[in-house]
Design a protein around this motif. Sequence first.
Motif, PDB file in Angstrom:
ATOM      1  N   ASP A   1     -80.083   0.498 -23.289  1.00  0.00           N
ATOM      2  CA  ASP A   1     -78.711   0.256 -22.837  1.00  0.00           C
ATOM      3  C   ASP A   1     -78.381  -1.228 -22.770  1.00  0.00           C
ATOM      4  O   ASP A   1     -77.237  -1.612 -22.962  1.00  0.00           O
ATOM      5  N   LEU A   2     -79.361  -2.066 -22.485  1.00  0.00           N
ATOM      6  CA  LEU A   2     -79.111  -3.496 -22.335  1.00  0.00           C
ATOM      7  C   LEU A   2     -79.205  -4.273 -23.644  1.00  0.00           C
ATOM      8  O   LEU A   2     -79.108  -5.492 -23.646  1.00  0.00           O
ATOM      9  N   PHE A   3     -79.366  -3.588 -24.759  1.00  0.00           N
ATOM     10  CA  PHE A   3     -79.437  -4.246 -26.059  1.00  0.00           C
ATOM     11  C   PHE A   3     -78.042  -4.760 -26.435  1.00  0.00           C
ATOM     12  O   PHE A   3     -77.096  -3.996 -26.574  1.00  0.00           O
ATOM     13  N   ARG A   4     -77.899  -6.064 -26.585  1.00  0.00           N
ATOM     14  CA  ARG A   4     -76.612  -6.689 -26.914  1.00  0.00           C
ATOM     15  C   ARG A   4     -76.846  -7.961 -27.712  1.00  0.00           C
ATOM     16  O   ARG A   4     -77.907  -8.565 -27.659  1.00  0.00           O
ATOM     17  N   GLU A   5     -75.804  -8.405 -28.396  1.00  0.00           N
ATOM     18  CA  GLU A   5     -75.861  -9.674 -29.108  1.00  0.00           C
ATOM     19  C   GLU A   5     -76.002 -10.808 -28.105  1.00  0.00           C
ATOM     20  O   GLU A   5     -75.392 -10.797 -27.046  1.00  0.00           O
TER      21      GLU A   5
ATOM     22  N   ASP B   1     -90.655  -0.132 -34.791  1.00  0.00           N
ATOM     23  CA  ASP B   1     -90.931   1.211 -34.282  1.00  0.00           C
ATOM     24  C   ASP B   1     -90.393   1.353 -32.866  1.00  0.00           C
ATOM     25  O   ASP B   1     -90.136   2.458 -32.408  1.00  0.00           O
ATOM     26  N   GLN B   2     -90.257   0.223 -32.175  1.00  0.00           N
ATOM     27  CA  GLN B   2     -89.845   0.214 -30.774  1.00  0.00           C
ATOM     28  C   GLN B   2     -89.061  -1.066 -30.511  1.00  0.00           C
ATOM     29  O   GLN B   2     -89.410  -2.131 -31.011  1.00  0.00           O
ATOM     30  N   VAL B   3     -87.993  -0.950 -29.729  1.00  0.00           N
ATOM     31  CA  VAL B   3     -87.182  -2.109 -29.356  1.00  0.00           C
ATOM     32  C   VAL B   3     -87.052  -2.120 -27.840  1.00  0.00           C
ATOM     33  O   VAL B   3     -86.692  -1.119 -27.227  1.00  0.00           O
ATOM     34  N   LEU B   4     -87.365  -3.270 -27.242  1.00  0.00           N
ATOM     35  CA  LEU B   4     -87.272  -3.448 -25.797  1.00  0.00           C
ATOM     36  C   LEU B   4     -86.257  -4.545 -25.508  1.00  0.00           C
ATOM     37  O   LEU B   4     -86.233  -5.567 -26.183  1.00  0.00           O
ATOM     38  N   ALA B   5     -85.423  -4.340 -24.505  1.00  0.00           N
ATOM     39  CA  ALA B   5     -84.451  -5.355 -24.103  1.00  0.00           C
ATOM     40  C   ALA B   5     -84.779  -5.794 -22.685  1.00  0.00           C
ATOM     41  O   ALA B   5     -85.410  -5.070 -21.925  1.00  0.00           O
ATOM     42  N   LYS B   6     -84.333  -7.000 -22.334  1.00  0.00           N
ATOM     43  CA  LYS B   6     -84.603  -7.480 -20.982  1.00  0.00           C
ATOM     44  C   LYS B   6     -83.890  -6.580 -19.974  1.00  0.00           C
ATOM     45  O   LYS B   6     -82.852  -6.003 -20.274  1.00  0.00           O
ATOM     46  N   HIS B   7     -84.438  -6.491 -18.762  1.00  0.00           N
ATOM     47  CA  HIS B   7     -83.906  -5.516 -17.820  1.00  0.00           C
ATOM     48  C   HIS B   7     -82.914  -6.077 -16.807  1.00  0.00           C
ATOM     49  O   HIS B   7     -82.308  -5.319 -16.085  1.00  0.00           O
ATOM     50  N   ASP B   8     -82.753  -7.363 -16.702  1.00  0.00           N
ATOM     51  CA  ASP B   8     -81.690  -7.911 -15.851  1.00  0.00           C
ATOM     52  C   ASP B   8     -81.299  -9.283 -16.365  1.00  0.00           C
ATOM     53  O   ASP B   8     -81.838  -9.771 -17.333  1.00  0.00           O
ATOM     54  N   GLU B   9     -80.379  -9.919 -15.732  1.00  0.00           N
ATOM     55  CA  GLU B   9     -79.833 -11.183 -16.218  1.00  0.00           C
ATOM     56  C   GLU B   9     -80.823 -12.342 -16.144  1.00  0.00           C
ATOM     57  O   GLU B   9     -80.676 -13.325 -16.838  1.00  0.00           O
TER      58      GLU B   9
END
Length: 149
Positions: free
Chosen positions: A94-98, A117-125
């Motif tokens: 959900d947090l994946f953004r430009e 195979d897997q994408v992780l985005a940071k979880h807070d600001e």
Amino acid sequence: MKARSRRGLAILAGLSALGIASALVLNAFRSNLVFFFSPSQVVAKEAPLERGFRIGGLVEEGSIRRSGQDLTVHFVVTDLARAVPVVYTGLLPDLFREGKGVVAQGRLGADGVFRADQVLAKHDENYMPPEAARALEQARQGKLGAPEP
């Protein structure tokens, strides 16, 4: 057979079993070991072509393209010095953004495209994976370093 011979044979069998078990554990550990590389290191050909690894940095502004037929997403990961195109098929966090931090795990193709195979985005600001933060800082300073496990 003498008691001494039986004892020696039992010790030898035990050491052999321990050696085989150790070899199997080390082989499994080696195959699951995943290194982290920055886009600058990937462009400099420091990343392996035959093994999986992680690439991290920022999602480049204006680079996200979604396929209309399936869940395939094309985007570019940058460390503000170099950029690497990435292709991923699946649901994105959900947090994946430009402009936000991302770490993708997968393999680099011969064409220079990273297939994740897997994408992780940071979880807070305020959070970014330490490897990604270090790679961004090195890229800002114009340094290319060795990968860190």
